[in-house]
Write a protein that holds these residues in place. Sequence first.
Motif, PDB file in Angstrom:
ATOM      1  N   HIS A  47      62.581  20.133  17.180  1.00 28.65           N
ATOM      2  CA  HIS A  47      62.451  21.475  17.751  1.00 28.65           C
ATOM      3  C   HIS A  47      61.537  21.400  18.975  1.00 28.65           C
ATOM      4  O   HIS A  47      60.339  21.117  18.855  1.00 28.65           O
ATOM      5  CB  HIS A  47      61.898  22.439  16.698  1.00 28.65           C
ATOM      6  N   ASP A  48      62.114  21.640  20.106  1.00 24.15           N
ATOM      7  CA  ASP A  48      61.410  21.493  21.370  1.00 24.15           C
ATOM      8  C   ASP A  48      60.282  22.517  21.486  1.00 24.15           C
ATOM      9  O   ASP A  48      60.518  23.726  21.500  1.00 24.15           O
ATOM     10  CB  ASP A  48      62.410  21.659  22.519  1.00 24.15           C
ATOM     11  N   GLY A  49      59.059  22.020  21.561  1.00 22.79           N
ATOM     12  CA  GLY A  49      57.908  22.896  21.758  1.00 22.79           C
ATOM     13  C   GLY A  49      57.660  23.868  20.627  1.00 22.79           C
ATOM     14  O   GLY A  49      57.099  24.941  20.852  1.00 22.79           O
ATOM     15  N   ALA A  50      58.042  23.511  19.396  1.00 26.05           N
ATOM     16  CA  ALA A  50      57.906  24.458  18.289  1.00 26.05           C
ATOM     17  C   ALA A  50      57.591  23.742  16.971  1.00 26.05           C
ATOM     18  O   ALA A  50      58.029  22.617  16.738  1.00 26.05           O
ATOM     19  CB  ALA A  50      59.178  25.282  18.128  1.00 26.05           C
ATOM     20  N   PRO A  82      55.681  20.039  17.042  1.00 25.36           N
ATOM     21  CA  PRO A  82      56.647  20.133  18.148  1.00 25.36           C
ATOM     22  C   PRO A  82      57.216  18.781  18.561  1.00 25.36           C
ATOM     23  O   PRO A  82      56.476  17.797  18.679  1.00 25.36           O
ATOM     24  CB  PRO A  82      55.816  20.763  19.273  1.00 25.36           C
ATOM     25  N   ASN A  83      58.544  18.744  18.733  1.00 21.11           N
ATOM     26  CA  ASN A  83      59.276  17.588  19.254  1.00 21.11           C
ATOM     27  C   ASN A  83      59.232  16.363  18.328  1.00 21.11           C
ATOM     28  O   ASN A  83      59.467  15.233  18.777  1.00 21.11           O
ATOM     29  CB  ASN A  83      58.759  17.196  20.645  1.00 21.11           C
ATOM     30  N   LYS A 104      57.363  29.016  18.132  1.00 19.01           N
ATOM     31  CA  LYS A 104      57.143  28.421  19.444  1.00 19.01           C
ATOM     32  C   LYS A 104      55.656  28.237  19.728  1.00 19.01           C
ATOM     33  O   LYS A 104      54.828  29.084  19.388  1.00 19.01           O
ATOM     34  CB  LYS A 104      57.763  29.336  20.513  1.00 19.01           C
ATOM     35  N   MET A 105      55.323  27.127  20.360  1.00 19.11           N
ATOM     36  CA  MET A 105      53.947  26.888  20.801  1.00 19.11           C
ATOM     37  C   MET A 105      53.581  27.887  21.899  1.00 19.11           C
ATOM     38  O   MET A 105      54.454  28.349  22.647  1.00 19.11           O
ATOM     39  CB  MET A 105      53.832  25.467  21.355  1.00 19.11           C
TER      40      MET A 105
END
Length: 297
Positions: A47-50, A82-83, A104-105
């Motif tokens: 999960h990109d940035g999360a 994240p990631n 999300k970040m």
Amino acid sequence: MTTGKDRSGRWEYEEAKANPNVVQVPELLMLGYDHFTEALRLSHHEHDGAFEFVLIESGKVTWEVNGQHYETRAGEMFHTRPNEPHRARMDYMEPCSIWWMIVKMPSADSSWLGLSENEADAVIGKLHSLPRVLRANAQLKISFRRLQHALQTEAQPWLKLKVRHFVLDLILNMTEPPPDLHVPEDLQAGLRSIVENIRRNPEKHWSNRDIAASIGVSESHFYRLFRQCFGQSPSSFVERLRVEYAAQLLMHTDTPITSLALSLDFKTSQHFSTVFKKVTGITPSEWRAAHLMPRNE
């Protein structure tokens, strides 16, 4: 991501598909509940940035992150940062019920869940230091249900307020240690020793009566203690370890499946195949065909 047909009781909210005029809490990317009655494929994803948080409501799942395996049972929480690429062990989730949330970040140009910059930094710092698996407290499940209910029923302005509140409530509750199990330390130590023995010798015949006697409790009391501490029955735990052991043998040996089943204390090869498919999603012969390693001549 998950694929498959047997997902009764599924519910999902996804921020990208929601009406932007309805929720307006971009930190909550996804929220969902899944009930799997059969093993389901879950291969590598990230999960990109999360962050992703998964609460195991019933059943059990073993996760793989960076080559490490993390076993989770009912009443436990698993998370990824994240990631981080992750998957279910052997690419299959066992039958289970889970709540999951992807958050999300914070970005540099916006507030995060209505917190100040210092508050957001403190919360993110806590999340990065969490153990991969933690025992959940009762409030987590309640907050998941309240968040789901708010997304389904509330209207503005209460919706935005409640979504932020319940997301933050979930995150804060994850950082609070749950109360200790009401199991005496000597019994907890005895149960841990038993579990390690089973892991080392999955092919052995394990009797609840004999195990209970070894730690000085009745058979019924042992059964209750085991479920309380490990979120599953002793027989389910043993069967799962046998399947994992069998999967390795199927990959690296040409032992006939019937012989393998009997050596692992299954009464018949049919019973072995039924349990194996329940855990992995495929039969032993299908597993061998897909994973058999070439042998050196």
